[in-house]
Structure formats: structure tokens, C-alpha cells
Write a protein that holds these residues in place. Structure first.
Motif, PDB file in Angstrom:
ATOM      1  N   GLU A 117     -10.844   5.736   1.704  1.00 32.20           N
ATOM      2  CA  GLU A 117     -10.179   7.020   1.916  1.00 32.20           C
ATOM      3  C   GLU A 117     -10.450   7.953   0.744  1.00 32.20           C
ATOM      4  O   GLU A 117     -10.661   9.152   0.918  1.00 32.20           O
ATOM      5  CB  GLU A 117      -8.678   6.812   2.097  1.00 32.20           C
ATOM      6  CG  GLU A 117      -7.905   8.091   2.339  1.00 32.20           C
ATOM      7  CD  GLU A 117      -8.354   8.833   3.596  1.00 32.20           C
ATOM      8  OE1 GLU A 117      -8.302  10.071   3.587  1.00 32.20           O
ATOM      9  OE2 GLU A 117      -8.790   8.167   4.567  1.00 32.20           O
ATOM     10  N   SER A 118     -10.454   7.383  -0.463  1.00 32.70           N
ATOM     11  CA  SER A 118     -10.793   8.156  -1.658  1.00 32.70           C
ATOM     12  C   SER A 118     -11.388   7.226  -2.697  1.00 32.70           C
ATOM     13  O   SER A 118     -11.296   6.000  -2.576  1.00 32.70           O
ATOM     14  CB  SER A 118      -9.551   8.859  -2.226  1.00 32.70           C
ATOM     15  OG  SER A 118      -8.756   7.956  -2.957  1.00 32.70           O
ATOM     16  N   GLY A 126      -7.601   0.709  -3.236  1.00 27.19           N
ATOM     17  CA  GLY A 126      -6.535   1.595  -2.797  1.00 27.19           C
ATOM     18  C   GLY A 126      -6.344   1.597  -1.291  1.00 27.19           C
ATOM     19  O   GLY A 126      -7.099   0.956  -0.541  1.00 27.19           O
ATOM     20  N   PRO A 127      -5.325   2.312  -0.804  1.00 29.05           N
ATOM     21  CA  PRO A 127      -5.072   2.391   0.635  1.00 29.05           C
ATOM     22  C   PRO A 127      -6.207   3.106   1.359  1.00 29.05           C
ATOM     23  O   PRO A 127      -6.873   3.967   0.795  1.00 29.05           O
ATOM     24  CB  PRO A 127      -3.777   3.213   0.714  1.00 29.05           C
ATOM     25  CG  PRO A 127      -3.197   3.201  -0.658  1.00 29.05           C
ATOM     26  CD  PRO A 127      -4.346   3.075  -1.597  1.00 29.05           C
ATOM     27  N   GLY A 128      -6.419   2.728   2.624  1.00 29.33           N
ATOM     28  CA  GLY A 128      -7.371   3.453   3.457  1.00 29.33           C
ATOM     29  C   GLY A 128      -8.764   2.871   3.529  1.00 29.33           C
ATOM     30  O   GLY A 128      -9.633   3.446   4.188  1.00 29.33           O
ATOM     31  N   SER A 133     -13.223  14.033  -3.425  1.00 31.45           N
ATOM     32  CA  SER A 133     -11.997  14.406  -2.717  1.00 31.45           C
ATOM     33  C   SER A 133     -12.036  15.871  -2.282  1.00 31.45           C
ATOM     34  O   SER A 133     -11.674  16.207  -1.146  1.00 31.45           O
ATOM     35  CB  SER A 133     -10.789  14.156  -3.622  1.00 31.45           C
ATOM     36  OG  SER A 133      -9.594  14.555  -2.997  1.00 31.45           O
ATOM     37  N   ARG A 169       0.529   4.391  -2.584  1.00 28.72           N
ATOM     38  CA  ARG A 169       0.543   5.792  -2.146  1.00 28.72           C
ATOM     39  C   ARG A 169       1.606   6.588  -2.893  1.00 28.72           C
ATOM     40  O   ARG A 169       1.437   7.792  -3.142  1.00 28.72           O
ATOM     41  CB  ARG A 169       0.796   5.864  -0.640  1.00 28.72           C
ATOM     42  CG  ARG A 169      -0.341   5.356   0.228  1.00 28.72           C
ATOM     43  CD  ARG A 169      -0.062   5.616   1.694  1.00 28.72           C
ATOM     44  NE  ARG A 169      -1.148   5.112   2.551  1.00 28.72           N
ATOM     45  CZ  ARG A 169      -1.102   3.982   3.220  1.00 28.72           C
ATOM     46  NH1 ARG A 169      -0.027   3.200   3.140  1.00 28.72           N
ATOM     47  NH2 ARG A 169      -2.116   3.601   3.963  1.00 28.72           N
ATOM     48  N   TYR A 203       0.814  -1.212   0.000  1.00 29.70           N
ATOM     49  CA  TYR A 203       0.000   0.000   0.000  1.00 29.70           C
ATOM     50  C   TYR A 203       0.851   1.266   0.000  1.00 29.70           C
ATOM     51  O   TYR A 203       0.419   2.308  -0.523  1.00 29.70           O
ATOM     52  CB  TYR A 203      -1.000  -0.039   1.151  1.00 29.70           C
ATOM     53  CG  TYR A 203      -2.055  -1.088   0.916  1.00 29.70           C
ATOM     54  CD1 TYR A 203      -2.941  -0.978  -0.150  1.00 29.70           C
ATOM     55  CD2 TYR A 203      -2.121  -2.248   1.699  1.00 29.70           C
ATOM     56  CE1 TYR A 203      -3.890  -1.952  -0.409  1.00 29.70           C
ATOM     57  CE2 TYR A 203      -3.067  -3.227   1.448  1.00 29.70           C
ATOM     58  CZ  TYR A 203      -3.944  -3.083   0.388  1.00 29.70           C
ATOM     59  OH  TYR A 203      -4.868  -4.062   0.116  1.00 29.70           O
ATOM     60  N   ASP A 204       2.055   1.180   0.541  1.00 32.32           N
ATOM     61  CA  ASP A 204       2.962   2.327   0.416  1.00 32.32           C
ATOM     62  C   ASP A 204       3.364   2.552  -1.047  1.00 32.32           C
ATOM     63  O   ASP A 204       3.538   3.695  -1.488  1.00 32.32           O
ATOM     64  CB  ASP A 204       4.206   2.122   1.272  1.00 32.32           C
ATOM     65  CG  ASP A 204       3.991   2.543   2.724  1.00 32.32           C
ATOM     66  OD1 ASP A 204       2.948   3.170   3.011  1.00 32.32           O
ATOM     67  OD2 ASP A 204       4.867   2.256   3.559  1.00 32.32           O
ATOM     68  N   ASP A 222      -4.320  -1.178   4.992  1.00 33.37           N
ATOM     69  CA  ASP A 222      -3.344  -0.393   5.743  1.00 33.37           C
ATOM     70  C   ASP A 222      -3.983   0.828   6.392  1.00 33.37           C
ATOM     71  O   ASP A 222      -3.516   1.962   6.237  1.00 33.37           O
ATOM     72  CB  ASP A 222      -2.171   0.025   4.842  1.00 33.37           C
ATOM     73  CG  ASP A 222      -0.953   0.484   5.654  1.00 33.37           C
ATOM     74  OD1 ASP A 222      -0.757  -0.057   6.752  1.00 33.37           O
ATOM     75  OD2 ASP A 222      -0.231   1.378   5.185  1.00 33.37           O
TER      76      ASP A 222
END
Length: 318
Positions: free
Chosen positions: A177-178, A288-290, A197, A66, A62-63, A251
């Protein structure tokens, strides 16, 4: 990838096959006597097989996203299913495959075609392919309970029938997250992701009876979105201390911790078994992350469908 299960010769026993889209944690995967087929994913143009975090950690994956790495997925091929099902047929134990939802992947159709080809060569072999109609760790809860039902004596045919009935009792609610990853994958228009966003809009999503993603609501800010997940849990959960709940994330462990604490405050839930895990790269590539998800057994979702949908189902003979 396929984790070989032990050969089972006891009457009524069968082989259970799942895939990595069920997002089992490595710890749970190690305890279940099931075969696990790895879905392929592509990261920065290089293809990998989802191996339940053996070759990369959730944080590393996930990093990378990002930092701008591009991730996508592809379906399991007809040839891979044919190879695996042939091996199952040669081994001989009746087999049930709980396949990732056909609403989000063509893999189910490939699995069905491969199963037909194997049955032609091995007409005596029992092979059932079930569309689990469940994204993410919803498939984990179904698989875990399927293993318990097998131990209780269900045959392969009975287990396939059980799974087709049981899947409508599994609920999953999640927030992101988004919306950028969904937009990049063509799931929503890019303009909608951009507007979301700018306004700090966080969606609450779930899935319908076919396994397609559905938008439940929109919330201003992350905390309101997490509270919305708890409300959906309260509305649909039916307390059964024997059945675990799952909270998974891409994550986003702090938010998952908050969600677990909030669930445990609900009546009767303080001591429930809550499974924690990281969403694998196959699903993670699309959200995606989040992402944070709350998954549980609850009320029959098929009872919530509209009158016109019920009529359509009757016309289809369902």
C-alpha cells in the motif's frame, strides 16, 4: 514458541523445524507435524513472540500500525537456538531446520553457530540447517512440500539436499500500500517512500536467489499493481494441480479476493488449491498494512540469472 512434534522412530523419518517467518496460517500449522520457532517482535517498545496469531488478531495488529504504533523485529538469539537444538539432540530424531532467509535476518548465522556447538556435544546427532532464501509464505509452501517428501521416505540428509534444490522453484510477488514501513526499517530512503505516496506509485517486488528483496516494477495505482502480480504469475507458473498456491496479505482481504478470482480465471487454475492467510507480525512489521502477495511453485529461478552472475557462482563453486 515451539510446537512439539511427535517423536518419530520409523526408519528414514526426521524432525522438520521451521520458524514463524514462514507465515503459516493457524489452520495449516495445526495440520503439519513440524516444530515452529517463534521470532521476536517489538510493538510500542514491548517485546512479544510471534505465536501465529494466538495472542493478537491480524486486524488488531495492523490497526495498531495504522494508528501509529511502532513495530520492529529482532533475530532469534544464539542461546534460544542452542537450547532448542540441544533438546532435539537429546530426543535423538535427525533434524532439519528450514530457516528464514539469511539475506533478511542474522538468525541463520546464529542457528549455524548453535548447530556446530550441539554437534560438538552430540557428534552422532544429525542436524541440518538450511537457509531457505525465501521470505514470507514462500517458506510455507516449502515447508508443506517438505512434510510430504518426508512422508515419501526422504531421510534428514536427503530432505536438506532436496530443500536446497527445491527453493529456487518457489516464486513470490507482492505489492504494498505504501513504502513507509520499508523506509522506517531502513530498507529504502524515506524520500523515495514520500515521492511514491505523492504519485500513487505502487511497487511490485519479489526476491532474488539469496532471498533479498528486489524491485520488479512500479505501477500507477493499486489495481495496476495487482494486475502486475497476475502477469508475473502467468510468466513464471507451471501448472501442477497437486501443488497449492498461496495468497496472503497484511489485512487487505478485498485485494486478496480480487487476486484469487483473477488467478482462477487463468487456464487450468479454476480448481487449484489456493491457501489464504495473514502475514504474521514479524514480516508485517517491515511491510506494514496493505501488502498482498501471490506465491507459487513455478519455473526454476536459477535459470534466469545473468551470464555474469553465473560466472560468479562458478567461481564460488556453486
Amino acid at each position: 514458541m515451539a510446537n512439539a512434534s511427535n517423536t518419530m522412530d520409523a526408519p528414514g523419518m526426521c524432525r522438520i523445524v521451521i520458524d514463524t517467518c514462514a507465515d503459516l496460517s493457524p489452520e495449516i500449522a495445526a495440520t503439519l507435524d513440524v516444530d515452529i520457532l517463534g521470532f521476536p517482535y517489538i510493538l510500542d517498545g514491548e517485546e512479544f513472540t510471534d505465536d501465529i496469531w494466538s495472542s493478537i488478531t491480524p486486524k488488531e495488529f495492523y490497526d495498531k500500525l495504522r494508528a501509529g504504533s511502532k513495530a520492529s523485529t529482532s533475530a532469534v538469539s544464539l542461546g534460544r537456538y542452542l537450547e532448542f537444538f540441544t533438546q532435539c539432540a537429546e530426543e535423538g530424531t535427525p533434524t532439519v531446520y528450514l530457516c528464514f532467509t539469511s539475506a533478511l535476518s542474522s538468525s541463520y548465522n546464529s542457528a549455524c553457530r548453535a548447530a556446530e556447538m550441539v554437534r560438538e556435544e552430540h557428534p552422532e546427532f544429525e542436524l541440518y540447517v538450511v537457509d531457505n532464501a525465501l521470505p514470507c509464505s514462500c517458506g510455507e509452501l516449502l515447508a508443506m512440500e517438505a512434510v510430504r517428501q518426508r512422508a515419501a521416505g526422504l531421510s534428514a540428509r536427503q530432505l536438506a539436499e532436496w530443500a536446497n534444490e527445491a527453493k529456487t522453484y518457489v516464486h513470490g510477488y507482492f505489492t504494498l500500500e505504501s513504502l513507509d514501513a520499508l523506509a522506517a526499517g531502513g530498507r529504502i530512503p524515506p524520500a523515495a517512500a514520500s515521492l511514491s505516496s505523492k504519485l500513487d506509485i505502487k511497487p511490485e517486488l519479489s526476491f532474488d536467489l539469496a532471498g533479498s528483496l528486489t524491485l520488479i516494477g512500479m505501477n500507477r495505482g493499486r489495481k495496476k499493481a495487482l494486475k502486475a502480480l497476475v502477469k508475473s504469475f502467468k510468466d513464471s507458473y507451471e501448472l501442477d494441480p497437486a501443488l497449492p498456491i498461496a495468497i496472503v496479505s497484511t489485512d487487505a482481504e478485498k485485494d486478496a479476493d480480487w487476486l484469487e478470482a483473477a488467478v482462477r480465471k487463468e487456464p487450468g487454475c479454476a480448481d487449484l488449491t489456493i491457501l489464504r492467510g495473514s502475514v504474521g507480525p514479524t514480516i508485517g512489521s517491515h511491510v506494514g498494512p496493505g501488502m498482498v502477495a501471490l506465491i507459487f511453485w513455478g519455473k526454476d529461478r536459477s535459470e534466469k540469472i545473468s551470464l555474469t552472475d553465473r560466472i560468479a557462482n562458478r567461481v564460488r563453486g556453486e
